[in-house]
Design an enzyme around this catalytic site. Sequence first.
Site, mmCIF file in Angstrom:
data_model
loop_
_atom_site.group_PDB
_atom_site.id
_atom_site.type_symbol
_atom_site.label_atom_id
_atom_site.label_comp_id
_atom_site.label_asym_id
_atom_site.label_seq_id
_atom_site.Cartn_x
_atom_site.Cartn_y
_atom_site.Cartn_z
ATOM 1 N N ARG A 468 -2.626 6.721 13.040
ATOM 2 C CA ARG A 468 -3.388 5.598 13.587
ATOM 3 C C ARG A 468 -3.741 5.904 15.040
ATOM 4 O O ARG A 468 -2.936 5.734 15.951
ATOM 5 C CB ARG A 468 -2.557 4.318 13.496
ATOM 6 C CG ARG A 468 -3.373 3.036 13.708
ATOM 7 C CD ARG A 468 -2.455 1.867 13.982
ATOM 8 N NE ARG A 468 -1.932 1.903 15.344
ATOM 9 C CZ ARG A 468 -0.763 1.382 15.713
ATOM 10 N NH1 ARG A 468 0.027 0.819 14.822
ATOM 11 N NH2 ARG A 468 -0.370 1.447 16.980
ATOM 12 N N HIS A 472 -2.892 -1.012 17.247
ATOM 13 C CA HIS A 472 -2.725 -1.755 16.003
ATOM 14 C C HIS A 472 -3.835 -2.786 15.834
ATOM 15 O O HIS A 472 -4.401 -2.939 14.754
ATOM 16 C CB HIS A 472 -1.368 -2.454 15.982
ATOM 17 C CG HIS A 472 -1.189 -3.365 14.818
ATOM 18 N ND1 HIS A 472 -1.002 -2.914 13.527
ATOM 19 C CD2 HIS A 472 -1.194 -4.736 14.737
ATOM 20 C CE1 HIS A 472 -0.891 -3.940 12.704
ATOM 21 N NE2 HIS A 472 -1.004 -5.053 13.414
ATOM 22 N N TYR A 481 4.407 2.165 23.620
ATOM 23 C CA TYR A 481 5.440 2.764 22.761
ATOM 24 C C TYR A 481 5.099 4.181 22.284
ATOM 25 O O TYR A 481 5.827 4.768 21.495
ATOM 26 C CB TYR A 481 5.728 1.868 21.554
ATOM 27 C CG TYR A 481 4.507 1.404 20.783
ATOM 28 C CD1 TYR A 481 3.923 2.214 19.811
ATOM 29 C CD2 TYR A 481 3.961 0.151 21.014
ATOM 30 C CE1 TYR A 481 2.816 1.777 19.105
ATOM 31 C CE2 TYR A 481 2.862 -0.285 20.309
ATOM 32 C CZ TYR A 481 2.278 0.525 19.350
ATOM 33 O OH TYR A 481 1.177 0.094 18.647
#
Length: 580
Positions: A468, A472, A481
């Site tokens: 990805r 998100h 993160y």
Amino acid sequence: MGFGKDFWWSPFLDFDSFVSGWVWGDHGSKTGPDRRPSEGKTIDRDRTEYGRSGLGPVRSGPIRQDFGKFFRFFGKQLGVIAFHSTKSILSNIKVRHNLYIFTLIFLLLKVNMSIWLIRSRRNCGNLLKTLICNSATGNGRYEYSISCNPSASLFMARRYKSMEAEKELFSSKDDGKTSFEENHVHRLEYPGGKIAFTSEMNFLPGSSEERVKCYRLLDQDGYPILSNMPEHVGKELALKIYVNMVTLQTMDTLFYEAQRQGRFSFYMSSFGEEAINIASAASLSPDDHILAQYREQGVLLWRGFTLQEFANHFMGNKIGHGKGRNMPIHYGSKKLKYFTISAPLATQLPQAVGVAYSLKNDKKDACVVTYFGEGSTSEGDFHASMNFSAVLDAPIVFICRNNGWAISTPVTDQFRGDGIVVKGQAYGIQSIRVDGNDVLAVYNAVRSAREIAIKEQRPILIEAMTYRVGHHSTSDDSTKYRTKDEINHWRTVHSPITRFRKWIERNGWWTQNEDSELHIDVHKQVKNAIDEAEREEKPALKDMFTDVYEELPSNLIEQERSLREMIHRHPKEFPTNVPL
């Protein structure tokens, strides 16, 4: 000596009793009434032990009383001869006579053998098993099989009048070199199928040392791995796939920016996962039904959902699919057989199985394809749907986008097994792991999976490995993160669009000038669609309550009345571009 058809061999073949008397050699002692173990005889705990030969515990038994004198009389003279002659006798006598031979040797072997057996119980035990099992698996007139009864005798020779029943319960192969367990595998027909028994206690490993390999056809630079590549993707299809991948990437970029500008509320991109979207959609039929998650807008794009329809939906205008009544990413199209997205994770999976089962019952030449991320496999709905589809043999293809992250949770914190592909095998579902950034691999895998699902009426699981690249959602900042270097590495080095473009360019199907023109043209189309959607009128207030019930129930009528009263009291708090 002959025996009638209904002769019952239990007096001779109660091996629990026989072996115990044979082992201890205490034939003259009295241990109580002559009763069979099944009739409730008491076990002498002080004399119970487990022999190395695998016969289990040996106990006192009544048969030693019956034959004690006979054994002592013939013991010294014939015991040794009988023992050394047994194997040669058995090898020269037909199998169906083995029980007669066993009876004879049974009377001869009781010689003063207690001392010999204590010293070499394993050898004697193997000899006894050979006698028993040769008789049990013989091709003679009467068929025998060995069964185990832990509450009574350890082994009982039981005659089956049905040869088929015996074959189902007992099978063996004897190469003369393997152990008793290997030569005589006992299988039992449990509900669901036969299961073989083993005396070895082995726990299945949590996961194999070698991970499941990933199916790939194009390497990182777009070169074919095989000299003879499958020719499922020709020039026309390849160019259509590439154009749609570029369109999807451009659409994601501009719609993401529009959300950041406050022009609509929410968006989720599919950066880095364009191959999974477009290649899988290209391999399907228009008759197949799609139940997606929220990162499969490319599948809907391939099926004919226009850029203008996307923009109308995002902006929530009156001609948009949702008319502003749900989240912008909750796409759907009844005409294109694309079920409207719902927010909760994995809820589409059991629903997809139900749709597939309906297609099966209607004998449709179609299947269901459902998409989800690896994070959704932590939901109970995933496991329920896998088992549901396997038991019902539903024609469905599960496509998992394993992009490495469930929002901010990496796969290392999600499960301990080898990804998602092994979960299918646990439910009895054929599965494959594929390079999700390889257009040709994804196309071939999904195409084959669809054929299997329809022709064989069974579910298939595909784990598409990817990354990805984007956040998100517009509510997430993934740099909190993971590092920017990691993101840029996957965006540049492992880009599925770049890899596929190199392949079609080497085939002479595409040029750099055409590529530049495509990007400029698509960019203009998306911007125009956004501008047009913003100019469109918003849905009327009444549309908030329509399109669910044919006739509005009383509670919705009351809600609409209450809302209009509130707007009348506070007109400045209500948007002016929404018709009342």
